[in-house]
Design an enzyme around this catalytic site. Structure first.
Site, PDB file in Angstrom:
ATOM      1  CE  LYS A 111     -41.806 -11.008   1.549  1.00  0.00           C
ATOM      2  NZ  LYS A 111     -41.836 -12.409   1.158  1.00  0.00           N
ATOM      3  CE  LYS A 194     -46.074 -20.983  11.942  1.00  0.00           C
ATOM      4  NZ  LYS A 194     -47.004 -20.105  11.318  1.00  0.00           N
ATOM      5  CE  LYS A 197     -46.378 -22.010   1.208  1.00  0.00           C
ATOM      6  NZ  LYS A 197     -45.840 -21.163   0.203  1.00  0.00           N
TER       7      LYS A 197
HETATM    8  P1  AMP Z   1     -49.552 -19.072   5.757  1.00  0.00           P
HETATM    9  O1  AMP Z   1     -49.793 -20.374   5.071  1.00  0.00           O
HETATM   10  O2  AMP Z   1     -48.284 -19.100   6.543  1.00  0.00           O
HETATM   11  O3  AMP Z   1     -49.705 -17.879   4.876  1.00  0.00           O
HETATM   12  O4  AMP Z   1     -50.679 -18.953   6.888  1.00  0.00           O
HETATM   13  C1  AMP Z   1     -51.951 -18.425   6.675  1.00  0.00           C
HETATM   14  C2  AMP Z   1     -52.688 -18.425   7.979  1.00  0.00           C
HETATM   15  O5  AMP Z   1     -52.901 -19.790   8.395  1.00  0.00           O
HETATM   16  C3  AMP Z   1     -51.935 -17.773   9.134  1.00  0.00           C
HETATM   17  O6  AMP Z   1     -52.212 -16.410   9.260  1.00  0.00           O
HETATM   18  C4  AMP Z   1     -52.449 -18.517  10.340  1.00  0.00           C
HETATM   19  O7  AMP Z   1     -53.630 -17.928  10.818  1.00  0.00           O
HETATM   20  C5  AMP Z   1     -52.782 -19.886   9.805  1.00  0.00           C
HETATM   21  N1  AMP Z   1     -51.739 -20.894  10.132  1.00  0.00           N
HETATM   22  C6  AMP Z   1     -50.676 -21.254   9.389  1.00  0.00           C
HETATM   23  N2  AMP Z   1     -49.990 -22.239   9.992  1.00  0.00           N
HETATM   24  C7  AMP Z   1     -50.633 -22.520  11.160  1.00  0.00           C
HETATM   25  C8  AMP Z   1     -50.434 -23.447  12.231  1.00  0.00           C
HETATM   26  N3  AMP Z   1     -49.440 -24.332  12.223  1.00  0.00           N
HETATM   27  N4  AMP Z   1     -51.305 -23.437  13.255  1.00  0.00           N
HETATM   28  C9  AMP Z   1     -52.346 -22.572  13.274  1.00  0.00           C
HETATM   29  N5  AMP Z   1     -52.584 -21.675  12.305  1.00  0.00           N
HETATM   30  C10 AMP Z   1     -51.758 -21.645  11.249  1.00  0.00           C
END
Ligand code: AMP
Length: 328
Positions: A111, A194, A197
């Protein structure tokens, strides 16, 4: 029943990666544990959001989790800022959190690099707020992604330190429960890596059918295999992984056989995949929109969740105050 706590970042909409990677595990956990799921709106203040944005993003993420099947009758789902006891515990933990250890946390260092003009104390003490969120309910398990491991180590350290300083065995050390070991990794369809967002390749649960079709039809492929049974290069493997997640086994096997026989038509495969994603997302999307339109229901869920969470938190704070030497 063992206690599980997990925070939810109120940033943006849920995508298929979130759903199959995390939310689906929550749906299972709520049947097996005493779950506390909270929307981490205090944490989000580190980026100084506008009040309207906080209100809207908290409402949307709450609606999306409910639409996915988080059941307020089974789990306690609440908004972090509704449970002020957490802030009190955060204060106590901060009194025994040291600058050196907080500065060494990788996500803090990231950060500092990303936003050098806004290195606030909230960012520095993110791990102590996260620890307070967890230990306020005396949680023993926390479902987290691998990236949260260091923060979890800090939470264990702060819990241990409190016990040592006051000569008590009060807070259990929360164990990480790695989602990545249990859950699938949802790929992006843009060639590699993967779905995420920040990767800009996400298919959101709230996307309408036209948007979903457009995103899937744009998926990266290649000119097709020339040898039977050849290994799939990453973009194509990702397409198959996605199909494995959302489509039926028959559908997957059909296109896999076509691939192995060098007869694959990616256009057909994408059309089918888009249909299957639409079939999955459409009812969820409808529920999200219904819930977002129902302010009374959202308020009721948030209020009930806050009451249940505050009961658990207030009990901890009463005991913590007594241990520290304050009036309970
Ligand atoms: P985020 O939206 O990056 O804060 O992700 C929140 C949670 O969603 C993460 O801790 C992961 O467990 C899960 N997650 C996000 N993107 C993926 C993905 N492409 N595949 C599997 N799990 C995901």
């Amino acid at each position: 029943m063992e206690i599980v706590v997990s925070g939810i970042r109120p940033t943006g909409n849920l995508h298929l990666g979130n759903y199959f990677g995390a939310v689906k595990s929550f749906l299972q956990l709520q049947n097996e544990y005493n779950c506390f799921f909270f929307i981490a709106d205090w944490h989000s203040l580190t980026t100084h959001p506008h009040p309207d944005n906080i209100r809207k993003s908290v409402k949307v993420i709450l609606a999306e989790y409910l639409a996915c099947g988080i059941d307020p009758e089974k789990a306690t789902i609440y908004i972090q800022s509704d449970v002020r006891e957490v802030a009190e515990l955060y204060l106590y933990l901060n009194m025994n959190a040291y600058l050196g250890e907080l500065e060494r946390v990788t996500s803090f260092k990231d950060k500092v690099r990303q936003q050098p003009d806004n290195v606030n104390a909230g960012l520095l003490t993110y791990p102590s707020l996260m620890a307070a969120d967890i230990i306020i309910h005396k949680a023993v398990k926390v479902p987290v992604g691998k990236d949260q491991e260091q923060n979890m180590e800090m939470a264990r350290r702060f819990a241990r330190r409190f016990n040592t300083i006051y000569g008590v065995e009060y807070f259990p050390e929360p164990a990480s429960f790695h989602l990545s070991e249990k859950a699938v990794k949802v790929p992006g369809l843009d060639g590699s890596g993967k779905m995420g967002k920040s990767e800009g390749n996400a298919i959101y649960l709230i996307d309408d059918e036209k948007t979903i079709r457009k995103k899937v039809m744009k998926a990266v492929t290649d000119s097709g295999p020339t040898e039977p049974d050849s290994v799939k290069p990453e973009p194509v493997a990702n397409l198959f992984t996605m199909m494995d997640i959302v489509s039926s086994k028959e559908t997957y096997d059909y296109f896999n056989e076509k691939y192995n026989a060098c007869e694959i038509r990616y256009g057909d495969m994408k059309k089918q995949l888009a249909e299957d994603i639409c079939t999955f997302c459409a009812p969820v999307r409808e529920r999200i929109l219904d819930i977002i339109a129902d302010d009374d229901y959202i308020d009721k869920v948030a209020r009930t969740g806050a009451e249940k969470a505050a009961e658990s938190a207030a009990k901890t704070i009463r005991e913590v105050r007594r241990i520290i030497g304050f009036r309970p």
